[in-house]
Design a protein around this motif. Structure first.
Motif, PDB file in Angstrom:
ATOM      1  N   TRP A  43     -40.170 -39.581 -71.165  1.00 23.62           N
ATOM      2  CA  TRP A  43     -39.427 -40.724 -70.632  1.00 23.62           C
ATOM      3  C   TRP A  43     -38.005 -40.679 -71.177  1.00 23.62           C
ATOM      4  O   TRP A  43     -37.760 -40.191 -72.284  1.00 23.62           O
ATOM      5  CB  TRP A  43     -40.083 -42.028 -71.059  1.00 23.62           C
ATOM      6  N   VAL A  44     -37.062 -41.203 -70.417  1.00 24.95           N
ATOM      7  CA  VAL A  44     -35.702 -41.420 -70.884  1.00 24.95           C
ATOM      8  C   VAL A  44     -35.712 -42.829 -71.478  1.00 24.95           C
ATOM      9  O   VAL A  44     -36.019 -43.793 -70.783  1.00 24.95           O
ATOM     10  CB  VAL A  44     -34.676 -41.323 -69.726  1.00 24.95           C
ATOM     11  N   VAL A  45     -35.414 -42.935 -72.780  1.00 24.58           N
ATOM     12  CA  VAL A  45     -35.585 -44.205 -73.484  1.00 24.58           C
ATOM     13  C   VAL A  45     -34.259 -44.697 -74.045  1.00 24.58           C
ATOM     14  O   VAL A  45     -33.501 -43.939 -74.647  1.00 24.58           O
ATOM     15  CB  VAL A  45     -36.611 -44.068 -74.640  1.00 24.58           C
ATOM     16  N   SER A  46     -34.008 -45.992 -73.861  1.00 30.24           N
ATOM     17  CA  SER A  46     -32.887 -46.698 -74.483  1.00 30.24           C
ATOM     18  C   SER A  46     -33.477 -47.864 -75.257  1.00 30.24           C
ATOM     19  O   SER A  46     -34.426 -48.504 -74.794  1.00 30.24           O
ATOM     20  CB  SER A  46     -31.921 -47.233 -73.428  1.00 30.24           C
ATOM     21  N   ALA A  47     -32.920 -48.143 -76.434  1.00 27.24           N
ATOM     22  CA  ALA A  47     -33.493 -49.193 -77.276  1.00 27.24           C
ATOM     23  C   ALA A  47     -32.400 -50.013 -77.951  1.00 27.24           C
ATOM     24  O   ALA A  47     -31.363 -49.492 -78.341  1.00 27.24           O
ATOM     25  CB  ALA A  47     -34.393 -48.575 -78.334  1.00 27.24           C
ATOM     26  N   LEU A  48     -32.664 -51.297 -78.078  1.00 27.86           N
ATOM     27  CA  LEU A  48     -31.776 -52.234 -78.764  1.00 27.86           C
ATOM     28  C   LEU A  48     -32.430 -52.613 -80.087  1.00 27.86           C
ATOM     29  O   LEU A  48     -33.617 -52.947 -80.119  1.00 27.86           O
ATOM     30  CB  LEU A  48     -31.599 -53.484 -77.903  1.00 27.86           C
ATOM     31  N   THR A  49     -31.681 -52.515 -81.177  1.00 30.86           N
ATOM     32  CA  THR A  49     -32.210 -52.870 -82.488  1.00 30.86           C
ATOM     33  C   THR A  49     -31.104 -53.473 -83.352  1.00 30.86           C
ATOM     34  O   THR A  49     -29.925 -53.306 -83.061  1.00 30.86           O
ATOM     35  CB  THR A  49     -32.833 -51.642 -83.196  1.00 30.86           C
ATOM     36  N   ARG A  50     -31.499 -54.192 -84.387  1.00 29.80           N
ATOM     37  CA  ARG A  50     -30.528 -54.772 -85.325  1.00 29.80           C
ATOM     38  C   ARG A  50     -30.275 -53.861 -86.516  1.00 29.80           C
ATOM     39  O   ARG A  50     -29.312 -54.046 -87.245  1.00 29.80           O
ATOM     40  CB  ARG A  50     -31.051 -56.115 -85.845  1.00 29.80           C
ATOM     41  N   ASN A  51     -31.102 -52.869 -86.715  1.00 32.25           N
ATOM     42  CA  ASN A  51     -31.123 -52.074 -87.932  1.00 32.25           C
ATOM     43  C   ASN A  51     -30.378 -50.749 -87.760  1.00 32.25           C
ATOM     44  O   ASN A  51     -30.801 -49.895 -86.977  1.00 32.25           O
ATOM     45  CB  ASN A  51     -32.596 -51.830 -88.297  1.00 32.25           C
ATOM     46  N   ASP A  87     -30.151 -48.173 -89.795  1.00 34.04           N
ATOM     47  CA  ASP A  87     -30.971 -47.015 -90.181  1.00 34.04           C
ATOM     48  C   ASP A  87     -31.912 -46.615 -89.052  1.00 34.04           C
ATOM     49  O   ASP A  87     -32.143 -45.431 -88.816  1.00 34.04           O
ATOM     50  CB  ASP A  87     -31.786 -47.322 -91.443  1.00 34.04           C
ATOM     51  N   ARG A  88     -32.449 -47.586 -88.348  1.00 36.00           N
ATOM     52  CA  ARG A  88     -33.359 -47.301 -87.240  1.00 36.00           C
ATOM     53  C   ARG A  88     -32.603 -46.613 -86.105  1.00 36.00           C
ATOM     54  O   ARG A  88     -33.138 -45.733 -85.440  1.00 36.00           O
ATOM     55  CB  ARG A  88     -34.013 -48.586 -86.754  1.00 36.00           C
ATOM     56  N   ILE A  89     -31.352 -47.000 -85.884  1.00 30.29           N
ATOM     57  CA  ILE A  89     -30.539 -46.358 -84.844  1.00 30.29           C
ATOM     58  C   ILE A  89     -30.427 -44.864 -85.115  1.00 30.29           C
ATOM     59  O   ILE A  89     -30.629 -44.047 -84.228  1.00 30.29           O
ATOM     60  CB  ILE A  89     -29.138 -47.001 -84.756  1.00 30.29           C
ATOM     61  N   GLU A  90     -30.117 -44.517 -86.335  1.00 32.13           N
ATOM     62  CA  GLU A  90     -29.969 -43.104 -86.686  1.00 32.13           C
ATOM     63  C   GLU A  90     -31.269 -42.338 -86.472  1.00 32.13           C
ATOM     64  O   GLU A  90     -31.264 -41.220 -85.954  1.00 32.13           O
ATOM     65  CB  GLU A  90     -29.473 -42.981 -88.121  1.00 32.13           C
ATOM     66  N   THR A  91     -32.385 -42.938 -86.820  1.00 30.70           N
ATOM     67  CA  THR A  91     -33.683 -42.296 -86.619  1.00 30.70           C
ATOM     68  C   THR A  91     -33.978 -42.111 -85.140  1.00 30.70           C
ATOM     69  O   THR A  91     -34.371 -41.023 -84.696  1.00 30.70           O
ATOM     70  CB  THR A  91     -34.810 -43.128 -87.270  1.00 30.70           C
ATOM     71  N   LEU A  92     -33.799 -43.171 -84.355  1.00 32.10           N
ATOM     72  CA  LEU A  92     -34.072 -43.096 -82.921  1.00 32.10           C
ATOM     73  C   LEU A  92     -33.169 -42.069 -82.240  1.00 32.10           C
ATOM     74  O   LEU A  92     -33.640 -41.263 -81.432  1.00 32.10           O
ATOM     75  CB  LEU A  92     -33.912 -44.468 -82.279  1.00 32.10           C
ATOM     76  N   GLU A  93     -31.890 -42.095 -82.556  1.00 34.15           N
ATOM     77  CA  GLU A  93     -30.961 -41.151 -81.935  1.00 34.15           C
ATOM     78  C   GLU A  93     -31.307 -39.708 -82.292  1.00 34.15           C
ATOM     79  O   GLU A  93     -31.138 -38.809 -81.473  1.00 34.15           O
ATOM     80  CB  GLU A  93     -29.529 -41.484 -82.308  1.00 34.15           C
ATOM     81  N   SER A  94     -31.802 -39.477 -83.501  1.00 33.88           N
ATOM     82  CA  SER A  94     -32.181 -38.114 -83.887  1.00 33.88           C
ATOM     83  C   SER A  94     -33.367 -37.610 -83.073  1.00 33.88           C
ATOM     84  O   SER A  94     -33.605 -36.406 -82.997  1.00 33.88           O
ATOM     85  CB  SER A  94     -32.505 -38.050 -85.384  1.00 33.88           C
ATOM     86  N   LEU A  95     -34.101 -38.530 -82.439  1.00 29.67           N
ATOM     87  CA  LEU A  95     -35.253 -38.179 -81.601  1.00 29.67           C
ATOM     88  C   LEU A  95     -34.907 -38.176 -80.109  1.00 29.67           C
ATOM     89  O   LEU A  95     -35.789 -38.079 -79.264  1.00 29.67           O
ATOM     90  CB  LEU A  95     -36.397 -39.157 -81.866  1.00 29.67           C
ATOM     91  N   GLY A  96     -33.627 -38.314 -79.787  1.00 24.27           N
ATOM     92  CA  GLY A  96     -33.204 -38.266 -78.393  1.00 24.27           C
ATOM     93  C   GLY A  96     -33.288 -39.597 -77.665  1.00 24.27           C
ATOM     94  O   GLY A  96     -33.309 -39.638 -76.442  1.00 24.27           O
ATOM     95  N   ILE A  97     -33.310 -40.686 -78.421  1.00 21.09           N
ATOM     96  CA  ILE A  97     -33.386 -42.027 -77.852  1.00 21.09           C
ATOM     97  C   ILE A  97     -32.018 -42.679 -77.972  1.00 21.09           C
ATOM     98  O   ILE A  97     -31.426 -42.681 -79.048  1.00 21.09           O
ATOM     99  CB  ILE A  97     -34.456 -42.865 -78.591  1.00 21.09           C
TER     100      ILE A  97
END
Length: 66
Positions: A31-39, A41-51
């Protein structure tokens, strides 16, 4: 008529513990995934996984224009 994998998009508003797990699972299923978060650190993790991840708080004015 089935949908092709390139048309499978998911937007998650709230990529906390459960939302992040969903995002990672969906990305792993092509899936092509986009996500909204407040954190941040979580952004960096998600982006490293192609999100595609965006940091915002939906309880603050103007978040929808990001």
């Amino acid at each position: 008529m089935g949908r092709s994998e390139s048309n499978r998009n998911l937007v998650i508003l709230g990529a906390g513990y459960v939302g992040s797990a969903l995002a990672i699972a969906a990305r792993g299923s092509c899936w092509v995934v986009s996500a909204l978060t407040r954190n941040q650190d979580r952004i960096e993790t998600l982006e490293s996984l192609g999100i595609a991840a965006i940091q915002a708080r939906t309880d603050e004015p103007g978040w929808e224009s990001m």
